[in-house]
Design a protein around this motif. Structure first.
Motif, PDB file in Angstrom:
ATOM      1  N   ARG A  64       0.969  -1.121   0.101  1.00 19.16           N
ATOM      2  CA  ARG A  64      -0.104   0.118   0.117  1.00 19.16           C
ATOM      3  C   ARG A  64       0.848   1.368  -0.048  1.00 19.16           C
ATOM      4  NH1 ARG A  64      -3.147  -3.549   4.091  1.00 19.16           N
ATOM      5  NH2 ARG A  64      -4.747  -4.226   3.138  1.00 19.16           N
ATOM      6  N   ALA A  65       1.728   1.191   0.882  1.00 26.58           N
ATOM      7  CA  ALA A  65       2.755   2.567   0.965  1.00 26.58           C
ATOM      8  C   ALA A  65       3.396   2.542  -0.317  1.00 26.58           C
ATOM      9  CB  ALA A  65       3.731   2.382   2.050  1.00 26.58           C
ATOM     10  N   GLY A  66       4.032   1.474  -0.973  1.00 28.05           N
ATOM     11  CA  GLY A  66       4.921   1.515  -2.006  1.00 28.05           C
ATOM     12  C   GLY A  66       4.033   1.991  -3.419  1.00 28.05           C
ATOM     13  N   ALA A  67       2.775   1.696  -3.273  1.00 24.65           N
ATOM     14  CA  ALA A  67       1.787   1.994  -4.484  1.00 24.65           C
ATOM     15  C   ALA A  67       1.671   3.489  -4.473  1.00 24.65           C
ATOM     16  CB  ALA A  67       0.350   1.328  -4.276  1.00 24.65           C
ATOM     17  N   ALA A  68       1.343   4.032  -3.157  1.00 24.61           N
ATOM     18  CA  ALA A  68       1.181   5.439  -3.099  1.00 24.61           C
ATOM     19  C   ALA A  68       2.345   6.296  -3.505  1.00 24.61           C
ATOM     20  CB  ALA A  68       0.968   5.770  -1.480  1.00 24.61           C
ATOM     21  N   ALA A  69       3.648   5.627  -3.335  1.00 24.83           N
ATOM     22  CA  ALA A  69       4.897   6.457  -3.591  1.00 24.83           C
ATOM     23  C   ALA A  69       5.043   6.380  -4.906  1.00 24.83           C
ATOM     24  CB  ALA A  69       6.316   5.894  -2.981  1.00 24.83           C
ATOM     25  N   LEU A  70       4.876   5.236  -5.738  1.00 26.95           N
ATOM     26  CA  LEU A  70       4.759   5.006  -6.971  1.00 26.95           C
ATOM     27  C   LEU A  70       3.751   6.099  -7.866  1.00 26.95           C
ATOM     28  CD1 LEU A  70       5.111   1.332  -7.603  1.00 26.95           C
ATOM     29  CD2 LEU A  70       6.826   2.980  -8.001  1.00 26.95           C
ATOM     30  N   GLU A  71       2.703   6.204  -7.180  1.00 29.65           N
ATOM     31  CA  GLU A  71       1.765   7.111  -7.868  1.00 29.65           C
ATOM     32  C   GLU A  71       1.903   8.647  -7.650  1.00 29.65           C
ATOM     33  OE1 GLU A  71      -3.205   8.341  -7.187  1.00 29.65           O
ATOM     34  OE2 GLU A  71      -2.337   6.783  -5.920  1.00 29.65           O
ATOM     35  N   HIS A  72       2.783   8.909  -6.719  1.00 35.87           N
ATOM     36  CA  HIS A  72       3.161  10.240  -6.361  1.00 35.87           C
ATOM     37  C   HIS A  72       4.167  10.625  -7.236  1.00 35.87           C
ATOM     38  CE1 HIS A  72       5.008  13.456  -3.667  1.00 35.87           C
ATOM     39  NE2 HIS A  72       3.994  14.107  -4.403  1.00 35.87           N
ATOM     40  N   SER A  73       5.087   9.806  -7.479  1.00 41.48           N
ATOM     41  CA  SER A  73       6.335   9.871  -8.452  1.00 41.48           C
ATOM     42  C   SER A  73       5.800  10.061  -9.828  1.00 41.48           C
ATOM     43  CB  SER A  73       7.460   8.771  -8.316  1.00 41.48           C
ATOM     44  OG  SER A  73       6.906   7.635  -9.153  1.00 41.48           O
ATOM     45  N   GLY A  74       4.614   9.714 -10.194  1.00 37.08           N
ATOM     46  CA  GLY A  74       4.094   9.950 -11.688  1.00 37.08           C
ATOM     47  C   GLY A  74       4.789   8.787 -12.714  1.00 37.08           C
ATOM     48  N   ASP A  75       5.390   7.635 -12.018  1.00 35.00           N
ATOM     49  CA  ASP A  75       5.942   6.949 -13.057  1.00 35.00           C
ATOM     50  C   ASP A  75       5.746   5.268 -12.206  1.00 35.00           C
ATOM     51  OD1 ASP A  75       7.502   4.856 -14.629  1.00 35.00           O
ATOM     52  OD2 ASP A  75       9.115   6.553 -15.054  1.00 35.00           O
ATOM     53  N   PRO A  76       5.077   4.454 -12.831  1.00 36.05           N
ATOM     54  CA  PRO A  76       4.887   3.344 -11.919  1.00 36.05           C
ATOM     55  C   PRO A  76       5.889   2.420 -12.124  1.00 36.05           C
ATOM     56  CG  PRO A  76       3.576   2.914 -13.875  1.00 36.05           C
ATOM     57  CD  PRO A  76       4.169   4.542 -13.799  1.00 36.05           C
ATOM     58  N   GLY A  77       6.834   2.505 -12.973  1.00 38.08           N
ATOM     59  CA  GLY A  77       8.185   1.618 -13.086  1.00 38.08           C
ATOM     60  C   GLY A  77       9.133   1.856 -12.274  1.00 38.08           C
ATOM     61  N   VAL A  78       9.964   0.856 -11.785  1.00 40.93           N
ATOM     62  CA  VAL A  78      11.241   0.842 -11.218  1.00 40.93           C
ATOM     63  C   VAL A  78      11.895  -0.448 -11.365  1.00 40.93           C
ATOM     64  CG1 VAL A  78      10.389   2.469  -9.178  1.00 40.93           C
ATOM     65  CG2 VAL A  78      10.641  -0.137  -8.978  1.00 40.93           C
ATOM     66  N   ASP A  79      13.259  -0.321 -11.263  1.00 41.44           N
ATOM     67  CA  ASP A  79      13.998  -1.456 -11.631  1.00 41.44           C
ATOM     68  C   ASP A  79      14.582  -2.277 -10.223  1.00 41.44           C
ATOM     69  OD1 ASP A  79      16.307   0.124 -10.804  1.00 41.44           O
ATOM     70  OD2 ASP A  79      16.653   0.624 -13.002  1.00 41.44           O
ATOM     71  N   THR A  80      14.215  -1.658  -9.288  1.00 37.55           N
ATOM     72  CA  THR A  80      14.696  -2.182  -7.933  1.00 37.55           C
ATOM     73  C   THR A  80      13.775  -1.928  -7.031  1.00 37.55           C
ATOM     74  OG1 THR A  80      17.120  -1.839  -8.568  1.00 37.55           O
ATOM     75  CG2 THR A  80      16.681  -2.359  -6.312  1.00 37.55           C
ATOM     76  N   VAL A  81      13.566  -2.863  -5.944  1.00 41.54           N
ATOM     77  CA  VAL A  81      12.686  -2.567  -4.695  1.00 41.54           C
ATOM     78  C   VAL A  81      13.630  -3.130  -3.513  1.00 41.54           C
ATOM     79  CG1 VAL A  81      10.641  -3.344  -3.664  1.00 41.54           C
ATOM     80  CG2 VAL A  81      10.597  -3.060  -6.165  1.00 41.54           C
ATOM     81  N   LEU A  82      13.498  -2.151  -2.665  1.00 39.86           N
ATOM     82  CA  LEU A  82      14.308  -2.603  -1.292  1.00 39.86           C
ATOM     83  C   LEU A  82      13.398  -2.455  -0.249  1.00 39.86           C
ATOM     84  CD1 LEU A  82      17.527  -0.477  -1.667  1.00 39.86           C
ATOM     85  CD2 LEU A  82      17.057  -2.769  -2.535  1.00 39.86           C
ATOM     86  N   LEU A  83      13.422  -3.159   0.909  1.00 41.62           N
ATOM     87  CA  LEU A  83      12.270  -3.375   1.774  1.00 41.62           C
ATOM     88  C   LEU A  83      13.077  -3.499   3.118  1.00 41.62           C
ATOM     89  CD1 LEU A  83       9.494  -3.355   3.187  1.00 41.62           C
ATOM     90  CD2 LEU A  83       9.503  -6.061   2.898  1.00 41.62           C
ATOM     91  N   ALA A  84      12.973  -2.266   4.098  1.00 46.42           N
ATOM     92  CA  ALA A  84      13.698  -2.260   5.218  1.00 46.42           C
ATOM     93  C   ALA A  84      12.666  -2.815   6.242  1.00 46.42           C
ATOM     94  CB  ALA A  84      14.061  -0.969   5.577  1.00 46.42           C
ATOM     95  N   THR A  85      12.866  -3.958   7.102  1.00 45.53           N
ATOM     96  CA  THR A  85      11.967  -4.478   7.821  1.00 45.53           C
ATOM     97  C   THR A  85      12.513  -5.437   8.871  1.00 45.53           C
ATOM     98  OG1 THR A  85       9.679  -5.465   8.249  1.00 45.53           O
ATOM     99  CG2 THR A  85      11.282  -6.465   6.545  1.00 45.53           C
ATOM    100  N   VAL A  86      12.022  -5.570  10.051  1.00 44.08           N
ATOM    101  CA  VAL A  86      12.670  -6.324  11.164  1.00 44.08           C
ATOM    102  C   VAL A  86      11.557  -7.377  11.248  1.00 44.08           C
ATOM    103  CG1 VAL A  86      11.728  -5.337  13.115  1.00 44.08           C
ATOM    104  CG2 VAL A  86      13.873  -6.667  13.234  1.00 44.08           C
ATOM    105  N   THR A  87      10.402  -7.388  10.586  1.00 46.87           N
ATOM    106  CA  THR A  87       9.191  -8.219  10.765  1.00 46.87           C
ATOM    107  C   THR A  87       8.738  -8.606   9.309  1.00 46.87           C
ATOM    108  OG1 THR A  87       7.671  -6.173  10.443  1.00 46.87           O
ATOM    109  CG2 THR A  87       8.239  -6.963  12.940  1.00 46.87           C
TER     110      THR A  87
END
Length: 347
Positions: A64-87
């Motif tokens: 959900r957060a990633g989709a919001a950021a992609l929409e805000h950027s105006g471009d749905p495409g990226v070549d890398t996804v990094l997820l910071a999490t301890v859970t």
């Protein structure tokens, strides 16, 4: 470096956040635990926190957060996804590939980063390195945690502090020095403090078998010692980044630290010499959301018009490991933010 190859920098291009609908107030905790609204507020500055629905895992928040950021950027495409999490959703495999696939980014490089509450800044540095090396052009960086899954049901202290949520940013390749370019990174760790913030069971040292189920599978934190280390390392790391960039603390327009607790944030700002009115915090509303806290604070401030183009923004975070990190950027001109993910209340 080959002088014929232009230098590349990671530039902020979009951001977004998401928190669960369920609000757990201090009074709700006080109704079943030996605590009170006054006790929690005076020690942490927290008035409420969000808790994920039983059917939601960390990946659901991250998508959900990633989709919001992609929409805000105006471009749905990226070549890398990094997820910071301890859970993460599972000890194996990593959660990032699942998040990428559900965002329609199948084929993108995707991996998790585990630096606890410092994870988002570590992920920013990793993304910046990939972009600088030419290994990536657009990177989605997400910080997401569901602490409600790992805190014991009677753990008064940690239940009061932690909440669930996810925040994300999109970084694009750009030029060093342009607005939005991330710079002056400082990262560090001290493994001698590994037992200060930990989930004892679940890894190869102490497998989560039936024999060690229960308390050893829950998150623990030695608060007083963590407080001291947090203030020291957050201050030192932030100052290192400022010195590397030649920026005086008084020139910092917005200071966005990991949302640990209000006493830590105020102490670090005071130690640095950053005026308190430049501190960005939504801790009162959502508590400490771990790796999500810095991007959630950024997304909230941006959505409410509290970050202006050209402002110098200092990010810093501290977490288990022990690990810490900081960086700087000059806030860019971004598209108007979508509807805020958080409706603020009065403290």
């Amino acid at each position: 470096m080959n002088p014929d190859i232009p230098a590349r920098a990671a530039v902020l291009a979009g951001l977004g956040g998401w928190v669960p609908d369920r609000v757990v107030t201090n009074d709700e905790l006080a109704a079943r635990l030996d605590t009170s609204d006054h006790w929690i507020r005076t020690r942490t500055g927290i008035g409420s926190r969000r808790v994920a629905a039983p059917e939601d895992a960390t990946s659901d928040l991250a998508v959900r957060a990633g989709a919001a950021a992609l929409e805000h950027s105006g471009d749905p495409g990226v070549d890398t996804v990094l997820l910071a999490t301890v859970t993460p959703d599972h000890p194996c495999p990593a959660t990032a590939p699942d998040v990428a696939g559900r965002l329609g980014l199948t084929g993108a490089a995707a991996f998790d980063i585990g630096a606890v509450c410092a994870g988002f800044v570590y992920a920013l540095a990793t993304a910046a390195g990939l972009i600088a090396a030419g290994a990536a052009d657009r990177v989605l960086v997400i910080g997401a945690d569901t602490y409600s899954r790992i805190i014991g049901p009677d753990d008064r202290g940690n239940l009061a502090i932690f909440g669930d949520g996810a925040g994300a940013v999109v970084l694009r390749a750009g030029e060093p020095g342009e607005p939005g370019a991330l710079t002056a990174f400082d990262l560090g760790s001290d493994g001698s403090g590994r037992d200060l913030i930990t989930v004892p069971a679940g890894g190869s040292r102490h497998p989560a078998t039936a024999a060690v189920a229960g308390a050893d599978g829950h998150f623990t934190m030695r608060g007083r010692e963590v407080y001291r280390h947090a203030v020291t390392h957050l201050t030192r790391s932030a100052r290192t980044s400022l010195d590397a960039a030649g920026v005086a603390p008084a020139a910092v327009d917005r200071f966005v630290p990991h949302q640990a607790n209000l006493r830590i944030l105020a102490s670090v700002a005071d130690e640095l010499g950053v005026p308190p009115d430049r501190l960005v915090s939504n801790l009162h509303e959502i508590g400490n959301t771990g790796a999500a806290s810095v991007p959630l604070a950024l997304a909230d401030a941006a959505a409410h018009g509290e970050l202006a183009a050209g402002e110098t923004v200092l990010l810093t975070a501290f977490g288990g490991g022990l690990a810490w990190g900081s960086c700087l950027l000059r806030w860019p001109e971004l598209p108007p933010s979508p509807r805020p993910y958080l409706r603020r209340s009065t403290p």
